[in-house]
Write a protein that holds these residues in place. Structure first.
Motif, PDB file in Angstrom:
ATOM      1  N   LYS A  21       0.818  -1.209   0.000  1.00  0.00           N
ATOM      2  CA  LYS A  21       0.000   0.000   0.000  1.00  0.00           C
ATOM      3  C   LYS A  21       0.858   1.268   0.000  1.00  0.00           C
ATOM      4  N   TYR A  22       0.334   2.248  -0.721  1.00  0.00           N
ATOM      5  CA  TYR A  22       0.934   3.577  -0.830  1.00  0.00           C
ATOM      6  C   TYR A  22       2.350   3.549  -1.419  1.00  0.00           C
ATOM      7  N   ALA A  23       2.693   2.479  -2.126  1.00  0.00           N
ATOM      8  CA  ALA A  23       4.070   2.333  -2.625  1.00  0.00           C
ATOM      9  C   ALA A  23       4.488   3.497  -3.524  1.00  0.00           C
ATOM     10  N   PHE A  24       3.567   3.990  -4.356  1.00  0.00           N
ATOM     11  CA  PHE A  24       3.897   5.074  -5.289  1.00  0.00           C
ATOM     12  C   PHE A  24       3.018   6.303  -5.069  1.00  0.00           C
ATOM     13  N   GLU A  25       2.288   6.346  -3.990  1.00  0.00           N
ATOM     14  CA  GLU A  25       1.338   7.438  -3.774  1.00  0.00           C
ATOM     15  C   GLU A  25       2.025   8.802  -3.822  1.00  0.00           C
ATOM     16  N   GLY A  26       1.403   9.729  -4.563  1.00  0.00           N
ATOM     17  CA  GLY A  26       1.893  11.092  -4.610  1.00  0.00           C
ATOM     18  C   GLY A  26       3.246  11.273  -5.266  1.00  0.00           C
ATOM     19  N   SER A  27       3.706  10.282  -6.034  1.00  0.00           N
ATOM     20  CA  SER A  27       5.013  10.382  -6.694  1.00  0.00           C
ATOM     21  C   SER A  27       4.877  11.115  -8.026  1.00  0.00           C
ATOM     22  N   GLY A  28       6.007  11.284  -8.698  1.00  0.00           N
ATOM     23  CA  GLY A  28       6.004  11.932 -10.010  1.00  0.00           C
ATOM     24  C   GLY A  28       5.835  10.965 -11.166  1.00  0.00           C
ATOM     25  N   LEU A  29       5.395   9.757 -10.873  1.00  0.00           N
ATOM     26  CA  LEU A  29       5.267   8.706 -11.883  1.00  0.00           C
ATOM     27  C   LEU A  29       4.393   9.170 -13.053  1.00  0.00           C
ATOM     28  N   THR A  30       4.849   8.908 -14.283  1.00  0.00           N
ATOM     29  CA  THR A  30       4.076   9.256 -15.480  1.00  0.00           C
ATOM     30  C   THR A  30       3.453   8.037 -16.141  1.00  0.00           C
ATOM     31  N   SER A  31       4.054   6.882 -15.957  1.00  0.00           N
ATOM     32  CA  SER A  31       3.494   5.651 -16.521  1.00  0.00           C
ATOM     33  C   SER A  31       4.017   4.473 -15.717  1.00  0.00           C
ATOM     34  N   VAL A  32       3.263   3.365 -15.755  1.00  0.00           N
ATOM     35  CA  VAL A  32       3.702   2.173 -15.038  1.00  0.00           C
ATOM     36  C   VAL A  32       3.199   0.937 -15.771  1.00  0.00           C
ATOM     37  N   ILE A  33       4.083  -0.035 -15.899  1.00  0.00           N
ATOM     38  CA  ILE A  33       3.726  -1.343 -16.450  1.00  0.00           C
ATOM     39  C   ILE A  33       3.919  -2.360 -15.340  1.00  0.00           C
ATOM     40  N   ILE A  34       2.842  -2.960 -14.915  1.00  0.00           N
ATOM     41  CA  ILE A  34       2.900  -3.938 -13.832  1.00  0.00           C
ATOM     42  C   ILE A  34       3.090  -5.317 -14.457  1.00  0.00           C
ATOM     43  N   PRO A  35       4.139  -6.046 -14.089  1.00  0.00           N
ATOM     44  CA  PRO A  35       4.418  -7.336 -14.737  1.00  0.00           C
ATOM     45  C   PRO A  35       3.389  -8.397 -14.363  1.00  0.00           C
ATOM     46  N   LYS A  36       3.352  -9.452 -15.187  1.00  0.00           N
ATOM     47  CA  LYS A  36       2.320 -10.483 -15.033  1.00  0.00           C
ATOM     48  C   LYS A  36       2.546 -11.385 -13.828  1.00  0.00           C
ATOM     49  N   THR A  37       3.638 -11.183 -13.098  1.00  0.00           N
ATOM     50  CA  THR A  37       3.853 -11.960 -11.874  1.00  0.00           C
ATOM     51  C   THR A  37       3.168 -11.322 -10.671  1.00  0.00           C
ATOM     52  N   VAL A  38       2.747 -10.060 -10.803  1.00  0.00           N
ATOM     53  CA  VAL A  38       2.106  -9.354  -9.685  1.00  0.00           C
ATOM     54  C   VAL A  38       0.658  -9.812  -9.549  1.00  0.00           C
ATOM     55  N   THR A  39       0.302 -10.255  -8.346  1.00  0.00           N
ATOM     56  CA  THR A  39      -1.080 -10.667  -8.080  1.00  0.00           C
ATOM     57  C   THR A  39      -1.748  -9.794  -7.027  1.00  0.00           C
ATOM     58  N   TYR A  40      -0.935  -9.056  -6.237  1.00  0.00           N
ATOM     59  CA  TYR A  40      -1.501  -8.222  -5.166  1.00  0.00           C
ATOM     60  C   TYR A  40      -0.983  -6.795  -5.282  1.00  0.00           C
ATOM     61  N   ILE A  41      -1.913  -5.831  -5.215  1.00  0.00           N
ATOM     62  CA  ILE A  41      -1.566  -4.412  -5.188  1.00  0.00           C
ATOM     63  C   ILE A  41      -2.336  -3.786  -4.032  1.00  0.00           C
ATOM     64  N   GLY A  42      -1.618  -3.159  -3.123  1.00  0.00           N
ATOM     65  CA  GLY A  42      -2.226  -2.664  -1.897  1.00  0.00           C
ATOM     66  C   GLY A  42      -2.984  -1.360  -2.048  1.00  0.00           C
TER      67      GLY A  42
END
Length: 334
Positions: free
Chosen positions: A82-103
């Motif tokens: 949870k909150y791993a990237f909250e409020g960051s300057g991220l412009t794009s993200v590709i979540i790989p197919k091994t990820v099953t949980y996002i907080g």
């Protein structure tokens, strides 16, 4: 236990057998500088001997990091806390197919986030994953296996609460799954997907057995043209909404044909009016040259050669006598 890798990346050991770690607490000044890009490691090494696989991005890892523009998350990571990237300057993200949980709130309140790509296996989502991220140009859901699981797509759509919770998503795209046909003889075919914010491109590698060569590589029965000896296909996508109803996004099946060295292909001519056309040979092997001759009837002149069908090449289209180099199919000329 905890260790500092020397690059201000905090590593927490989460398992011994197998050896796994989580990562977080990035120091923006050291990692990002002016580029704003960072590639997360897939593993870390302790004491030059013990290799631990990175499987988790820790809680608050990039929270509030305005220097962060892009991040590459490697396959092998299964959990984004949870909150791993909250409020960051991220412009794009590709979540790989091994990820099953996002907080909860992992990508919340990111003002510049424009593209987010989720695998269809990431169905265990916390609340408000994209909460209060103002305008996301595109959310992409792509297959993690040989089919796109539309039930999972609905689950992800519902869990992300797209279009609500203070976020606005302009477009939702789905990509089809792909696989290699089981009915390939005399060689092998492999597919490597290149996933980027521009889309998904499948790069194909066809390897013939000894004494054979690649005749053609196909998808849905359509022949792919080789570019500099390699084959690729940009996967098509479709827009999605819960009201889309029954979506038929069929799995793309790639296949390849391999021909035995010495195989001959036929040369023929389309209906020839006001003249005659001949070939020095009416069959040839791959890369063999065939001389073509055109003789116009009285009162006419030669105009041009054209390939009606076939995958070879003409040395000249404007000379009445020219050379055709045989490709990997029968040819019809005009």
């Amino acid at each position: 236990s905890e260790s500092d890798t020397g690059k201000k990346l905090k590593v927490v050991v989460t398992g011994i057998n197998p050896k796994t770690v989580s990562i977080g607490q990035i120091n923006a000044e050291i990692f990002f500088g002016n580029s704003g890009e960072y590639v997360l490691p897939s593993s870390v090494t302790f004491d030059d001997a013990h290799v631990y696989c990175v499987t988790k991005i820790s809680e608050n890892a990039f929270k509030g990091n305005s220097s962060l523009g892009k991040v590459s998350i490697p396959e092998g990571i299964t959990q984004i806390d949870k909150y791993a990237f909250e409020g960051s300057g991220l412009t794009s993200v590709i979540i790989p197919k091994t990820v099953t949980y996002i907080g909860m709130g992992a990508f919340a309140n990111i003002p510049n986030l424009k593209i987010a790509m989720f695998p269809d296996c990431a169905t265990d989502l916390g609340e408000k994953v994209l909460g209060k991220t103002p305008v996301v140009e595109e959310v992409v859901i792509y297959p993690s296996g040989v089919t796109l699981d539309l039930e999972n797509v609905k689950t992800i759509y519902g869990a992300l609460k797209l279009g609500v919770e203070g976020s606005k998503v302009k477009n939702i795209k789905l990509y089809p799954a792909y696989k290699v046909s089981d009915a390939i003889a005399n060689g092998s075919l492999s597919v490597t997907p290149i996933i980027s914010t521009d889309g998904i491109v499948c790069q194909l590698n066809a390897v013939p057995n000894s004494g054979y060569y690649v005749e053609d590589v196909l998808y849905y029965g359509f022949v792919l043209e080789a570019v500099n000896g390699s084959y690729s296909l940009a996967l098509p996508s479709i827009s999605y909404s819960p009201e889309s109803g029954g979506i038929n996004l069929a799995t793309i099946v790639f296949s390849a044909n391999f021909a035995q060295e010495g195989k001959k292909y036929n040369v023929s001519f389309d209906t020839c009016e006001n003249g005659t056309a001949t070939a020095s040979s009416y069959s040839a092997v791959l890369n063999e040259n065939v001389t073509l001759s055109a003789i116009p009837s009285a009162g006419y002149r030669f105009k041009e050669w054209s390939i009606v069908s076939g995958r070879g090449s003409l040395s000249s289209t404007t000379n009445s006598e020219t050379t055709y180099t045989m490709g990997t199919s029968n040819v019809k000329l005009k």
